[in-house]
Design a protein around this motif. Structure first.
Motif, mmCIF file in Angstrom:
data_model
loop_
_atom_site.group_PDB
_atom_site.id
_atom_site.type_symbol
_atom_site.label_atom_id
_atom_site.label_comp_id
_atom_site.label_asym_id
_atom_site.label_seq_id
_atom_site.Cartn_x
_atom_site.Cartn_y
_atom_site.Cartn_z
ATOM 1 N N ASN A 167 -16.128 16.924 28.212
ATOM 2 C CA ASN A 167 -15.118 16.818 29.204
ATOM 3 C C ASN A 167 -15.885 17.251 30.966
ATOM 4 O O ASN A 167 -16.264 18.214 30.292
ATOM 5 C CB ASN A 167 -13.967 17.421 28.813
ATOM 6 N N ASP A 168 -15.033 16.736 31.806
ATOM 7 C CA ASP A 168 -14.983 17.002 32.977
ATOM 8 C C ASP A 168 -16.885 17.231 33.387
ATOM 9 O O ASP A 168 -17.323 18.233 33.839
ATOM 10 C CB ASP A 168 -14.589 18.524 33.490
ATOM 11 N N GLN A 202 -14.326 12.189 31.854
ATOM 12 C CA GLN A 202 -13.588 12.816 32.165
ATOM 13 C C GLN A 202 -12.219 11.889 31.100
ATOM 14 O O GLN A 202 -12.492 11.737 30.171
ATOM 15 C CB GLN A 202 -12.320 12.341 33.272
ATOM 16 N N SER A 203 -11.079 13.448 31.018
ATOM 17 C CA SER A 203 -9.537 12.572 30.102
ATOM 18 C C SER A 203 -9.335 11.325 30.461
ATOM 19 O O SER A 203 -8.726 11.194 31.450
ATOM 20 C CB SER A 203 -9.078 13.713 29.935
ATOM 21 N N THR A 204 -9.059 10.652 29.714
ATOM 22 C CA THR A 204 -8.226 9.198 29.436
ATOM 23 C C THR A 204 -6.997 9.832 27.857
ATOM 24 O O THR A 204 -7.122 10.365 26.995
ATOM 25 C CB THR A 204 -9.492 8.522 29.288
ATOM 26 N N LEU A 205 -6.180 8.287 28.730
ATOM 27 C CA LEU A 205 -5.268 8.286 27.393
ATOM 28 C C LEU A 205 -6.086 7.966 26.305
ATOM 29 O O LEU A 205 -5.126 8.780 24.955
ATOM 30 C CB LEU A 205 -4.521 7.364 28.090
ATOM 31 N N ALA A 206 -7.202 7.607 26.045
ATOM 32 C CA ALA A 206 -7.502 7.001 24.943
ATOM 33 C C ALA A 206 -8.477 7.465 24.094
ATOM 34 O O ALA A 206 -8.653 7.908 23.210
ATOM 35 C CB ALA A 206 -8.903 5.860 24.983
ATOM 36 N N ASN A 207 -9.135 8.894 25.306
ATOM 37 C CA ASN A 207 -9.568 10.298 25.149
ATOM 38 C C ASN A 207 -9.317 11.315 25.594
ATOM 39 O O ASN A 207 -10.231 11.914 26.399
ATOM 40 C CB ASN A 207 -11.282 9.156 25.477
ATOM 41 N N PRO A 208 -8.353 11.168 24.956
ATOM 42 C CA PRO A 208 -7.575 12.642 25.759
ATOM 43 C C PRO A 208 -8.941 13.936 26.064
ATOM 44 O O PRO A 208 -8.759 15.118 26.399
ATOM 45 C CB PRO A 208 -6.232 13.182 25.296
ATOM 46 N N ASP A 233 -17.612 3.609 25.860
ATOM 47 C CA ASP A 233 -16.707 4.723 26.394
ATOM 48 C C ASP A 233 -16.270 4.811 27.507
ATOM 49 O O ASP A 233 -15.231 5.730 27.821
ATOM 50 C CB ASP A 233 -17.415 5.983 25.924
ATOM 51 N N GLY A 234 -17.077 3.898 28.388
ATOM 52 C CA GLY A 234 -17.150 3.564 29.967
ATOM 53 C C GLY A 234 -17.395 4.907 30.217
ATOM 54 O O GLY A 234 -16.735 4.969 31.348
ATOM 55 N N TYR A 235 -18.324 5.883 30.142
ATOM 56 C CA TYR A 235 -18.244 7.167 30.933
ATOM 57 C C TYR A 235 -20.286 7.034 31.689
ATOM 58 O O TYR A 235 -19.990 7.457 32.471
ATOM 59 C CB TYR A 235 -18.907 8.020 30.206
#
Length: 446
Positions: free
Chosen positions: A212-213, A294-300, A324-326
């Motif tokens: 993350n981050d 970064q954290s998302t609603l789908a992947n907190p 995953d859109g990263y």
């Protein structure tokens, strides 16, 4: 995916054996095509009027984490690779010379050679990140930040070389030669994963490691058989010679201080592998991305690293990150040029007493291993005492290698047959981090 890479390297370390190929025999005063591979000016010193290379092969492995005694003692290889905070480096490198021919004619000498080459390199891999991907072996939270480019890189290609050398000056005491080699390059397969200036946080949540981050610049490239992965040996052996699509050159000068039998001193300077090759195919891909996790609603929790453990090639890695859109694409090409590992080398072979010689050698790379379009090598400094007769030769090569440290080995020549290793002594007597082996046969014809 990482687990497969580790298993491949472990098997390679046991069965193959680092970057100074044919160490010891390539500076022999029985001069042949191997000497010309170090310095094309050596062709003017051919021991026979005609030289025929039938076959020679050298396979090398070097790393900065795993010692030979660790393998013998049954240590956990993965734990050793990812121990500490220092980056992991490993080089697996093979060269096979096929038919070759050389001849002297008046003040000129000419040579023809064929070679297949393959490399698999792990360059500055962050141990924390690699351990998290491979085993989820994270307790709590860990921050990773580095300012270099981590790379997994594999390359195979073929070469056809045409060499020429000329004696510039010679009298009873001194001899000067200059030479050059033109190499026609046949790119086979290529793959590269570069993760530049990575920064992120790894968290353990419910026995799962998450990233993350995180930010990084990423290059993902693949061509030829490596589309399906680059840890399978068959993908190298089946894809060495592609279509002609590159050139490289070697240049060298040579000096001899002569005596009645051979020489008191044979010294040379050379710059080798100046050039590169282009991979062109509709199935090729070389893409630069900006990574932002970064954290998302789908992947907190961020990106689950266990997704990569079943990936078998870089296309699957690319797909996971895209889904995953990263990833944000910044540049993409189907045609890309790869630079050979350009090196500067210098040597001096000194006669101590009749039949006893000592050769000093250094190889220093001129390219930057952190660049995604660069095939890598390592810096080497070596010393080789050698007892040499016309048809027999024994020698022991000792080196300080950039990746693996101090190594020492043994080799011999009987007529045209030669065999050796520059690390067998240290592998058996100390904690050597290198293993290598070479063998070959050549003919000298008057």
């Amino acid at each position: 995916m990482k687990k497969q890479y580790l298993i491949f390297c472990f098997i390679s370390f046991l069965n193959m054996s680092a970057q100074d190929h044919f160490s010891g025999i390539n500076l022999s005063n029985r001069v042949g095509l191997l000497n010309a591979s170090v310095n094309p000016a050596e062709l003017s010193n051919l021991s026979s009027k005609y030289e025929v290379n039938l076959f020679s092969a050298s396979v090398n492995v070097a790393n900065d984490k795993i010692g030979f005694s660790d393998i013998i003692n049954g240590e956990n290889i993965e734990d050793l690779l990812f121990k500490g905070n220092d980056p992991v480096n490993m080089r697996i490198d093979a060269e096979v010379y096929g038919p070759g021919f050389a001849m002297r004619w008046n003040k000129w000498a000419f040579g023809f050679s064929t070679k297949a080459a393959a490399k698999l390199n792990f360059i500055d891999i962050d141990p924390k990140l690699a351990d998290a991907i491979n085993s989820n072996n994270i307790v709590g939270s860990s921050t990773v930040s580095n300012n270099y480019n981590q790379r997994l890189n594999g390359t195979s290609w073929g070469e056809v070389g045409f060499s020429v050398s000329r004696n510039i000056f010679e009298n009873e005491k001194h001899k000067f030669n200059a030479g050059a080699t033109l190499k026609l390059l046949f790119p086979g397969s290529y793959t590269n994963l570069g993760v530049d200036k990575f920064a992120g946080t790894i968290n353990n949540i419910g026995a799962e490691a998450y990233l993350n981050d995180s930010q990084a610049n990423i290059n993902i490239a693949y061509s030829g058989n490596f589309n399906d992965g680059f840890t399978d040996f068959n993908n190298y052996s089946e894809s060495v010679f592609g279509k002609l699509n590159g050139v490289a050159t070697d240049f060298g000068v040579n000096y001899q201080w002569k005596d009645k039998d051979s020489y008191k001193l044979n010294a040379g300077l050379a710059v080798r592998n100046i050039g590169g090759m282009t991979f062109e195919d509709d199935a090729n891909s070389s893409t630069d991305y900006a990574l932002n996790i970064q954290s998302t609603l789908a992947n907190p929790n961020g990106l689950a690293l266990s997704q990569f453990q079943d990936a078998t090639n870089l296309q699957e890695v690319e797909t996971i990150l895209q889904n995953d859109g990263y990833l944000t694409k910044t540049e993409s090409n189907q045609s890309f040029k790869i630079n050979l590992p350009t090196v500067f080398s210098a040597y001096a072979d000194i006669k101590v007493i009749p039949k006893l010689f000592v050769a000093l050698y250094t190889q220093q790379k001129l390219g930057d291993d952190n660049k995604d379009n660069q095939i890598t090598t390592q810096n080497v400094v070596s010393i080789t005492p050698r007892f040499s007769l016309k048809n027999y030769e024994i020698y022991s090569s000792w080196a300080d290698n950039e990746i693996s440290g101090i190594t020492g080995g043994f080799g011999f020549r009987v007529y045209g047959f030669y065999m050796g290793s520059s690390s067998v002594i240290t592998a058996l007597t100390s904690d050597s981090k290198q293993a290598d082996f070479y063998i070959g046969y050549r003919l000298g014809l008057k």
